[in-house]
Each structure stands twice: as structure tokens, then as C-alpha cells.
Enzyme design. Structure first.
Site, PDB file in Angstrom:
ATOM      1  N   HIS A 185      -2.106   9.291  -2.338  1.00  0.00           N
ATOM      2  CA  HIS A 185      -2.217   9.609  -0.907  1.00  0.00           C
ATOM      3  C   HIS A 185      -3.425  10.524  -0.651  1.00  0.00           C
ATOM      4  O   HIS A 185      -4.197  10.318   0.282  1.00  0.00           O
ATOM      5  CB  HIS A 185      -0.968  10.342  -0.418  1.00  0.00           C
ATOM      6  CG  HIS A 185       0.299   9.540  -0.491  1.00  0.00           C
ATOM      7  ND1 HIS A 185       1.352   9.891  -1.297  1.00  0.00           N
ATOM      8  CD2 HIS A 185       0.691   8.404   0.147  1.00  0.00           C
ATOM      9  CE1 HIS A 185       2.335   9.022  -1.151  1.00  0.00           C
ATOM     10  NE2 HIS A 185       1.969   8.103  -0.288  1.00  0.00           N
ATOM     11  N   TYR A 197       5.852  12.388   0.859  1.00  0.00           N
ATOM     12  CA  TYR A 197       6.071  12.726  -0.548  1.00  0.00           C
ATOM     13  C   TYR A 197       4.760  12.510  -1.315  1.00  0.00           C
ATOM     14  O   TYR A 197       4.682  11.730  -2.251  1.00  0.00           O
ATOM     15  CB  TYR A 197       7.220  11.914  -1.150  1.00  0.00           C
ATOM     16  CG  TYR A 197       7.951  12.686  -2.227  1.00  0.00           C
ATOM     17  CD1 TYR A 197       8.760  13.775  -1.891  1.00  0.00           C
ATOM     18  CD2 TYR A 197       7.821  12.368  -3.572  1.00  0.00           C
ATOM     19  CE1 TYR A 197       9.405  14.516  -2.864  1.00  0.00           C
ATOM     20  CE2 TYR A 197       8.468  13.102  -4.556  1.00  0.00           C
ATOM     21  CZ  TYR A 197       9.259  14.165  -4.183  1.00  0.00           C
ATOM     22  OH  TYR A 197       9.896  14.900  -5.153  1.00  0.00           O
TER      23      TYR A 197
HETATM   24  P1  PAJ Z   1       3.261   4.889   1.279  1.00  0.00           P
HETATM   25  O1  PAJ Z   1       4.011   4.182   0.216  1.00  0.00           O
HETATM   26  O2  PAJ Z   1       3.563   6.339   1.529  1.00  0.00           O
HETATM   27  O3  PAJ Z   1       1.729   4.732   0.972  1.00  0.00           O
HETATM   28  C1  PAJ Z   1       0.765   5.227   1.863  1.00  0.00           C
HETATM   29  C2  PAJ Z   1      -0.610   4.748   1.407  1.00  0.00           C
HETATM   30  O4  PAJ Z   1      -0.882   5.277   0.113  1.00  0.00           O
HETATM   31  C3  PAJ Z   1      -0.665   3.206   1.268  1.00  0.00           C
HETATM   32  O5  PAJ Z   1      -1.906   2.734   1.779  1.00  0.00           O
HETATM   33  C4  PAJ Z   1      -0.560   3.007  -0.233  1.00  0.00           C
HETATM   34  O6  PAJ Z   1      -1.176   1.819  -0.694  1.00  0.00           O
HETATM   35  C5  PAJ Z   1      -1.304   4.226  -0.727  1.00  0.00           C
HETATM   36  N1  PAJ Z   1      -0.955   4.519  -2.138  1.00  0.00           N
HETATM   37  C6  PAJ Z   1       0.280   4.654  -2.672  1.00  0.00           C
HETATM   38  N2  PAJ Z   1       0.200   4.869  -4.007  1.00  0.00           N
HETATM   39  C7  PAJ Z   1      -1.122   4.851  -4.319  1.00  0.00           C
HETATM   40  C8  PAJ Z   1      -1.873   5.006  -5.537  1.00  0.00           C
HETATM   41  N3  PAJ Z   1      -1.269   5.214  -6.696  1.00  0.00           N
HETATM   42  N4  PAJ Z   1      -3.219   4.926  -5.473  1.00  0.00           N
HETATM   43  C9  PAJ Z   1      -3.856   4.706  -4.278  1.00  0.00           C
HETATM   44  N5  PAJ Z   1      -3.211   4.558  -3.110  1.00  0.00           N
HETATM   45  C10 PAJ Z   1      -1.860   4.626  -3.118  1.00  0.00           C
HETATM   46  O7  PAJ Z   1       2.489   2.173   2.199  1.00  0.00           O
HETATM   47  C11 PAJ Z   1       3.214   2.834   2.937  1.00  0.00           C
HETATM   48  O8  PAJ Z   1       3.496   4.150   2.699  1.00  0.00           O
HETATM   49  C12 PAJ Z   1       3.845   2.257   4.192  1.00  0.00           C
HETATM   50  O9  PAJ Z   1       4.152   0.901   3.975  1.00  0.00           O
HETATM   51  C13 PAJ Z   1       2.976   2.417   5.461  1.00  0.00           C
HETATM   52  C14 PAJ Z   1       1.620   1.705   5.332  1.00  0.00           C
HETATM   53  C15 PAJ Z   1       2.754   3.906   5.771  1.00  0.00           C
HETATM   54  C16 PAJ Z   1       3.721   1.787   6.673  1.00  0.00           C
HETATM   55  O10 PAJ Z   1       4.965   2.357   6.840  1.00  0.00           O
END
Ligand code: PAJ
Length: 282
Positions: free
Chosen positions: A37, A32
Site C-alpha cells: 500500500h 491494514y
Molecule cells: P486492498 O487489498 O487494500 O489493496 C489496495 C491496493 O494495494 C490495490 O491496488 C492492491 O493491488 C495493492 N496491493 C496490495 N498488496 C500489494 C503488494 N504486495 N504490492 C503492491 N500492491 C499491492 O484492492 C483492494 O484493496 C480493493 O479491492 C479496492 C481496490 C480498494 C476496492 O475496494
């Protein structure tokens, strides 16, 4: 862009790249995609010869009653965005492949996992550490990129990689925010318009604290109560925690010695949001 959905196949692709002396960057995600990301992917794209992004909504990091079943998904849009960024492999294993019958091995990073989100979400970081270790073994990255948005997660992964002598470099990248300051999150889609406005309370509180520190305030007992008050006074909002911590150990600190992280979590309506900010005292 290739879509690979089996761990063994992923490993074969990664091993072949390594035999050709190509470096592999890796961005693990639960999909998503938003700009947060994509910023990690663009960074990974620049750093390595090959870029792998995993998309796996990991069941072991969700507690009972959490949002595993309704976690937002849009695999086709995600694939299109990943292709635009120049991802080489979008890796999309299934839960049955990751945790086949008989699965019983888990990693616990003891102390860093304990406070903050670990206190409210028991078992969460055990699930995160376990799946990230498995993904590293499948993708064999030289570099893994994480967001500072999930600051405790980043600290847990760094600790695990160091403790277990894993041959991968872990990099944390800055939080990407909406125009008004709200930290981007796949979970923001749960917010109705009133909650979306209220959610800004976290950013407001953090920004106030950052400014206070920049003006010389270094006492946690001057900063944190004001932050708690600001978050609590936002409508529809229930505070989970607001803590000033050491950036590496995540132990709470009484005084900002140069810099510290202010980490906050709150429910806005039924949605749990987290955010954090670096405080620097001149
Ligand atoms: P998810 O929440 O999909 O996040 C994936 C990566 O994107 C993580 O490293 C998270 O810190 C980063 N991320 C999310 N929102 C962000 C933002 N606003 N600014 C910068 N980076 C952002 O985190 C996970 O998934 C899971 O826990 C995972 C590590 C994949 C293990 O299942």
C-alpha cells in the site's frame, strides 16, 4: 493530513483543488497498510499536487462466507502511516454512506471479470468495479494507482475506465514482497507459522516459471503443469488456479509471445492467496 468521512465533503474538497488547478492522485485501499500500500502512496505522492487515500472495507466485493467480518483493521496505525507518507486526505466513508437504503446501481465489466478469481468469487469484480467508480466520482482523481498484486482487478478497472470514457489515468505498480518472496497482503496475517512457510510455494512456482521462460521455454503446456505440481505439493495448500494469460485480455494463451502473465491462486489453510508474475521469453 485531513480525515474526511463523508462522500459529499470529499467531493467538495476535490472540486476546490480542481478549481485551483491542482492535480489529484488517488490510492483506493481497504486498509491494514503494508509496504505494498505504502509504495502506491509514495508513487501517487510524487505524481500529483494532492494525494487522497481511501480506506473502505467494501462489503459488495465480499461473497457469502468470505472474510468481510474478520477482515483485519487498524485505523489508527493506518492513519499514522498515511500521515508519514504525506497523504493530504485519508478518506474513510462508512458502508451506510456508500450504500444508503435504496441503493441499486452496479457496474459489471463482463469478460475480464469472468475467469480466474471471478470464477471462484462470483460478484467480486462487480463489487470492486462499482465501488471504484463511486470512489472516482467522489475523489475526482487525475491519476489512480493500483497494485499488480491484484492483476485481474487492475485489468477490470482499466477496462471500465476505457469503456466508460472516464477522465482518469490508471497506473499499475509492481508487487511488493516479503524478504523471502511472499507477496505482501493484509490477509497474510491469517496465516499461522506452518501456513506462512507453506505459502512460499506460490512464489517458488512462479519463480521457477519465470526462469524457465527466461531460458527460452514458451509453451504453456510445459510451464503450467509444473507450476500446478509445485503449488499442490506444498503442505496445507489447495490449488484454485494456475493460468498463463494475455496481459491485457486475461484470456489464456498456449504460447508466450514475448511476454505473458502467470496468475495463481490457492488456499493455504483457510486463507486464499493470489500472486502473479510476468514471464518474458527472449
Ligand atoms: P486492498 O487489498 O487494500 O489493496 C489496495 C491496493 O494495494 C490495490 O491496488 C492492491 O493491488 C495493492 N496491493 C496490495 N498488496 C500489494 C503488494 N504486495 N504490492 C503492491 N500492491 C499491492 O484492492 C483492494 O484493496 C480493493 O479491492 C479496492 C481496490 C480498494 C476496492 O475496494
Amino acid at each position: 493530513m485531513e480525515i474526511v468521512d463523508h462522500p459529499r465533503e470529499m467531493q467538495e474538497v476535490a472540486l476546490a483543488w480542481r478549481q485551483q488547478h491542482q492535480t489529484i492522485s488517488f490510492v483506493p485501499t481497504m486498509g491494514y497498510f503494508h509496504e505494498g500500500h505504502l509504495s502506491l502512496m509514495r508513487y501517487g505522492r510524487k505524481q500529483g499536487d494532492r494525494l487522497v487515500v481511501s480506506l473502505f472495507v467494501n462489503p459488495t466485493q465480499f461473497g457469502p462466507g468470505e472474510d468481510l467480518d474478520r477482515y483485519p483493521r487498524d485505523p489508527e496505525r493506518d492513519a499514522a502511516l498515511a500521515r508519514e507518507v504525506g497523504v493530504d486526505v485519508l478518506y474513510t466513508p462508512t458502508a451506510a454512506q456508500m450504500y444508503p437504503e435504496g441503493y441499486q446501481t452496479y457496474v459489471t465489466v463482463e469478460e475480464v471479470s469472468r475467469g480466474l478469481c471471478g470464477a471462484t468469487r462470483p460478484g467480486h469484480f462487480r463489487g470492486v468495479a462499482t465501488v471504484v467508480l463511486k470512489l472516482f466520482n467522489q475523489v475526482l482523481p487525475h491519476l489512480a494507482v493500483f497494485g499488480e498484486k491484484d492483476y485481474q482487478q487492475l485489468a477490470v478497472i482499466k477496462r471500465m475506465v476505457s469503456d466508460l470514457d472516464m477522465p482518469v489515468e490508471v497506473v499499475g505498480r509492481p508487487i511488493v514482497r516479503e524478504a523471502d518472496g511472499l507477496a505482501m497482503s493484509s490477509r497474510n496475517t491469517y496465516l499461522n507459522p506452518k501456513e506462512r512457510r507453506a505459502a512460499l510455494g506460490l512464489f517458488k512456482a512462479l519463480t521457477w516459471a519465470k526462469d524457465a521462460a527466461a531460458s527460452g521455454e514458451n509453451q504453456a503446456d510445459k510451464i503450467v503443469p509444473e507450476v500446478i505440481q509445485t503449488i499442490k505439493s506444498a503442505p496445507h495448500t489447495r490449488l484454485d488456479y494456475a493460468v498463463l494469460v494475455d496481459p491485457d485480455t486475461l484470456q489464456s494463451v498456449d504460447t508466450v509471445q514475448g511476454s505473458a502473465r502467470l496468475a495463481v491462486a490457492a488456499w493455504v489453510g483457510d486463507t486464499r492467496l493470489i500472486d502473479n508474475m510476468l514471464l518474458e521469453v527472449p
